[in-house]
Write a protein that holds these residues in place. Structure first.
Motif, mmCIF file in Angstrom:
data_model
loop_
_atom_site.group_PDB
_atom_site.id
_atom_site.type_symbol
_atom_site.label_atom_id
_atom_site.label_comp_id
_atom_site.label_asym_id
_atom_site.label_seq_id
_atom_site.Cartn_x
_atom_site.Cartn_y
_atom_site.Cartn_z
ATOM 1 N N VAL A 28 0.951 -1.289 -0.068
ATOM 2 C CA VAL A 28 0.024 0.107 -0.037
ATOM 3 C C VAL A 28 0.764 1.079 0.171
ATOM 4 C CG1 VAL A 28 -1.836 1.303 1.165
ATOM 5 C CG2 VAL A 28 -1.806 -1.260 1.136
ATOM 6 N N GLY A 29 1.976 1.264 0.675
ATOM 7 C CA GLY A 29 2.971 2.175 0.611
ATOM 8 C C GLY A 29 2.705 3.311 1.864
ATOM 9 N N LEU A 30 2.330 2.861 3.007
ATOM 10 C CA LEU A 30 1.936 3.565 4.289
ATOM 11 C C LEU A 30 3.257 3.627 5.151
ATOM 12 C CD1 LEU A 30 -1.578 2.322 5.403
ATOM 13 C CD2 LEU A 30 -0.862 4.211 3.897
ATOM 14 N N LYS A 31 3.379 4.503 6.133
ATOM 15 C CA LYS A 31 4.818 4.649 6.710
ATOM 16 C C LYS A 31 4.355 4.097 8.433
ATOM 17 C CE LYS A 31 7.324 7.937 4.165
ATOM 18 N NZ LYS A 31 6.460 8.268 3.004
ATOM 19 N N VAL A 32 5.164 3.428 8.883
ATOM 20 C CA VAL A 32 4.867 3.344 10.458
ATOM 21 C C VAL A 32 5.312 4.394 11.030
ATOM 22 C CG1 VAL A 32 5.604 1.976 12.386
ATOM 23 C CG2 VAL A 32 5.482 0.760 10.074
ATOM 24 N N SER A 33 4.358 4.871 12.176
ATOM 25 C CA SER A 33 4.572 5.930 12.958
ATOM 26 C C SER A 33 4.894 5.583 14.568
ATOM 27 C CB SER A 33 3.370 6.863 12.879
ATOM 28 O OG SER A 33 2.731 7.337 11.770
#
Length: 129
Positions: A28-33
């Motif tokens: 999906v291309g999300l970043k982990v916060s």
């Protein structure tokens, strides 16, 4: 009546949090916060701290089928243009992921692609709403 300004986040129970974390970051291309290892992963596609949260489904519930609990209809992420949808669809297909679209539909006549995460939830990318 007071109305919300925007959606804060979508929380998703997943059967395998590490597998889903990999999918949402690499596919999906999300970043982990932030993370609570083995329990929750907070992710984002914008400048907010998070807009998607993965929660590890309890072991006693993970044996149940998807139809034994409420399902998410879809999780939808906006991209800038139709070329972005085409590029993402090609990337997904190259990974062996089944993709529907790009197609134009719905009351907003937006252009979309749809695919499924490891738990069978529908993920949608859209543009031109």
């Amino acid at each position: 009546m007071l109305a919300p300004r925007k959606l804060g986040h979508v929380g998703i129970y997943v059967k395998d949090i590490e597998k889903s974390k990999k999918f949402y970051t690499e596919v999906v291309g999300l970043k982990v916060s932030d993370e609570f290892p083995g329990k929750a992963v907070f992710m984002r596609c914008s400048h907010d701290h998070h807009d998607t949260v993965l929660f590890q489904l309890a072991a006693e519930k993970s044996a149940r089928s998807q139809n034994d609990r409420a399902e998410i209809q879809q999780i939808s992420y906006e991209v800038d243009r139709l070329d972005d949808l085409r590029q993402k669809a090609a990337e997904l297909r190259a990974q062996g992921i089944e993709v529907i679209g790009p197609q134009q539909r719905g009351p907003g006549m937006d252009k979309t692609i749809d695919f499924r995460d490891p738990d069978g939830n529908t993920i949608q990318f859209y543009c031109d709403m």
